[in-house]
Design a protein around this motif. Sequence first.
Motif, PDB file in Angstrom:
ATOM      1  N   ARG A 342       1.099  -0.666  -0.115  1.00 25.25           N
ATOM      2  CA  ARG A 342       0.248   0.037   0.248  1.00 25.25           C
ATOM      3  C   ARG A 342       0.864   0.972  -0.262  1.00 25.25           C
ATOM      4  NH1 ARG A 342      -2.735  -3.955  -0.596  1.00 25.25           N
ATOM      5  NH2 ARG A 342      -4.795  -4.413  -0.294  1.00 25.25           N
ATOM      6  N   GLU A 344       1.164   4.616   0.914  1.00 27.19           N
ATOM      7  CA  GLU A 344       0.629   6.286   2.213  1.00 27.19           C
ATOM      8  C   GLU A 344       1.488   7.309   2.149  1.00 27.19           C
ATOM      9  OE1 GLU A 344       0.831   4.278   6.058  1.00 27.19           O
ATOM     10  OE2 GLU A 344       1.129   6.738   6.640  1.00 27.19           O
ATOM     11  N   CYS A 345       0.217   8.008   0.584  1.00 25.46           N
ATOM     12  CA  CYS A 345       0.837   9.712   0.243  1.00 25.46           C
ATOM     13  C   CYS A 345      -0.460  10.886   0.788  1.00 25.46           C
ATOM     14  CB  CYS A 345       0.658   9.291  -0.933  1.00 25.46           C
ATOM     15  SG  CYS A 345       1.143   9.881  -2.529  1.00 25.46           S
ATOM     16  N   ASP A 346       0.370  11.335   0.866  1.00 25.15           N
ATOM     17  CA  ASP A 346      -0.103  12.536   1.990  1.00 25.15           C
ATOM     18  C   ASP A 346      -1.475  12.001   2.899  1.00 25.15           C
ATOM     19  OD1 ASP A 346       1.539  14.496   0.457  1.00 25.15           O
ATOM     20  OD2 ASP A 346       0.007  14.229  -1.764  1.00 25.15           O
ATOM     21  N   GLY A 347      -1.058  11.062   3.529  1.00 26.27           N
ATOM     22  CA  GLY A 347      -2.197  10.132   4.113  1.00 26.27           C
ATOM     23  C   GLY A 347      -3.097  10.009   3.744  1.00 26.27           C
ATOM     24  N   LYS A 348      -3.138   9.310   2.761  1.00 24.11           N
ATOM     25  CA  LYS A 348      -4.134   8.755   1.793  1.00 24.11           C
ATOM     26  C   LYS A 348      -3.324   7.667   1.473  1.00 24.11           C
ATOM     27  CE  LYS A 348      -5.212  11.273  -1.606  1.00 24.11           C
ATOM     28  NZ  LYS A 348      -5.543  12.016  -2.579  1.00 24.11           N
ATOM     29  N   ILE A 350      -3.314   4.888  -0.744  1.00 26.05           N
ATOM     30  CA  ILE A 350      -3.243   4.592  -2.341  1.00 26.05           C
ATOM     31  C   ILE A 350      -2.614   2.763  -2.342  1.00 26.05           C
ATOM     32  CG2 ILE A 350      -2.723   4.881  -5.165  1.00 26.05           C
ATOM     33  CD1 ILE A 350      -1.474   7.434  -3.684  1.00 26.05           C
TER      34      ILE A 350
END
Length: 562
Positions: A342, A344-348, A350
Motif C-alpha cells: 500500500r 501512503e501518500c499525503d495521508g491517503k 493508494i
Amino acid sequence: MDRQRTDRYYQLLEQMVDAMNDPENFNRDHFIEILTDIAKFFRLSKGVTEFYKTISQEKIGDGEVLIDFDDGSEGRPIVARRLVTRSMAVVKGTLYQSDNVEPLTDEEKHKLDIMLRALLGFVSLNRLQNAVERMGFFDENNYPNLRSFKRAIEAINVRHALSEYTSACFNLRHFTLINQEIGREKADLAMRNYFLLITSLVGKDGIVCRMGGDNFVAIFKNELTEKIKDAFLGAPVFYDESNDKRIQISARAGLFSIPEEFILEHYGFITEKIISTALIARQDGNGPIVKYENALLEMKEKHMKLQAKISKALDNDEFRVYYQPKVDIRTGNIVGAEALCRWECDGKIIMPGEFIPILEQSMEICRLDFHILDLVCRDIRRWLAAGRKAVKISVNLSRKHLVDVDLLDHILEVIDRYEVPHRYIEIEFTETTSEVAFTQLKQVVMALQDEGIYTAVDDFGVGYSSLNIIREIPWNVLKIDKCFLPEDSDKKSSNTSLMYTHVVSMGRDLGLECITEGVETLKQVETLRNCRCYFAQGYIFDKPLPAHEFEKRLDNPHYDVP
Ligand code: C2E
Ligand code: MG
Ligand code: MG
C-alpha cells in the motif's frame, strides 16, 4: 562522312546526350526512339546492353540484359564495349550489323564507339542509382523502410497536403505464435500478403513501410481510414505459394490524423506520435486501435509524473506492507499470509492497482518488490525476536524480475540478512506467456525450492493460463484466482462450478497445495470444503491488514469457521 551525314550524326548525338542529361523528364520510349534512329543511321541490326552488379555475377550471367532495339535480321557483333565502374559493377554494350548491308567505315566505327561509351556511362549510372535506391529505401526483405516513409511524408509536406492524411503505426498480433504455428517461411509469406493488402488499400497516394520485425508504419488519405481500420481488425491472407490456405492476420495500431495546424519541423514529429499511440494500443484494455489525441499524451505525462513520484516515495519510505491471512478452513487456523503493498501518500492509502501497472512498465517494480520483501523480512525477524508465533508470508514478485539472472542471490541476500528461516517465505509469481520467461521462471522456482523457499503460481485461471505452467514447473502452491470461484448465484452445473471442482482436483492430484483467493461468503467456504480445497484467503476472514493489526491476529491465530 559527307557534311549532311555529319550534321545528322551530331544532331542524333545531341538528342541522346540531352535525353540522358535530363533525368527528371526521362522517357524510356522516347530514348529508345533516339537509339533506333542512331541504329538506322549506322545500319545496325541489334543493340544489347547488359548490367551486372558485380564481376562475379557477370561470370555466372546473373544480371539484367536489355535489348534496346532489334530489327529482326540476323547480325554479327561489330562494336562491343565493357565498362567496370568503381564499385565493380559491369556494363556491357554490343552492337550488331547484318551481312547484307554496307559495312561501317573506320570513321563510322569510331563515332559509334563514342556514342556507345556515352550510353554505357549513362546505363551504369542509372542502374546504380536504382541499386542505391533499393539499398537505401528498402530493407533486406524488400519492404520499404523508414527512409521511404520519411521521403513520402516530406513529399506530402512539400505539397502542403499533410492535413489530408492519416498516419498509422501497427504491430501484427500474435505473430510469434503464428510463426510457431505455420513455420517461419509461411509466416513470412503471410506477412508479405498482409503488407500487400494494406499497401493496396493505401493506394498510390500513400505508403506502407516496415520498421522491423512485425512493426509497420503507413500514411494514407483520410477517407481510407475506415477501410484500413477494418483490415487492422482482421483480414484473411494466403500463406502458401498455391494460394489456397488462408490465415487471419490482425494488427494493433496507433493512428494520427494530421491536423490542419500541424507544422512538420521534422518527420520524427509524426513517427513519435504514432509509435507511442501504437504502444498504448498494445497494452491490454485499450482496444486494438487507438487514436492519437492530446488526452492520450496527457495520460502518458500523468503516468510519467506518477512514476517519478513513486520513485521518490520509495526513497521516502512511503510504502507499507499489509498482510492478508490465509486460513485452513478445517481448523480455522491462520496458516500464512500474503504481503500486499500500500502506498501512503499525503495521508491517503493508494491501492496497488493504481501504481503497480505503471511501475511494471519499467524496472521500478523490481525496486518496489525488493522493498516489500525487505519490510516483510524485517517484520518476521521482529515477530520471532518477540517470541510471537510467525507464519509463512508470501511476497509477490513481478515477472519483470525474470530478466535478472542473479534473482535467487538477490532474494537470499535479503532473507539471510534478517536471518529469517527460509520456511517463513513464499514467493508468488503470476503466469508468464513468453517462452524465454517460462524457462527462466522454471529455473528460479527450482532454485528457490532447493533453498527451502516455497513458490506459488498466483492468479491461476486469469489471462491465458496454460496448463504447461503447472505441468512443467514444480510449484508448491496453486493459487486459484477468484474468477474461478463460483459465486453464490452459480449453480452446481454451471461452467464455473464444474471448472473450479476440476481445477482443484487436478491441482491436488499433481501434489500441489491449493488455495482459493477472494473467498467472501459462507457458501463459498462450503464450495471449497466440498471440493476439498482446504486453504482460503478472502474478505470473509480478513481484508489485508496493517502490520500492527495482523500482529494481533498472530497472537490469536484462529477464526471460527461455521
Ligand atoms: P494478488 O496477488 O492476486 O492479491 C490478491 C488481491 O485480491 C489483493 O488485492 C487482495 O486485497 C484482493 N482480495 C483478497 N481477498 C479478496 C476478496 O475476498 N474479495 C476481493 N474482491 N478481493 C480480495 P490488492 O492488495 O489490491 O492487490 C492487487 C494486486 O496487486 C495483487 O494481486 C498483486 O498482483 C499486486 N500486488 C500487490 N502488492 C504487490 C507487491 O508488493 N508486488 C507486486 N509485484 N505486486 C503486488
Ligand atoms: Mg498474489
Ligand atoms: Mg492473486
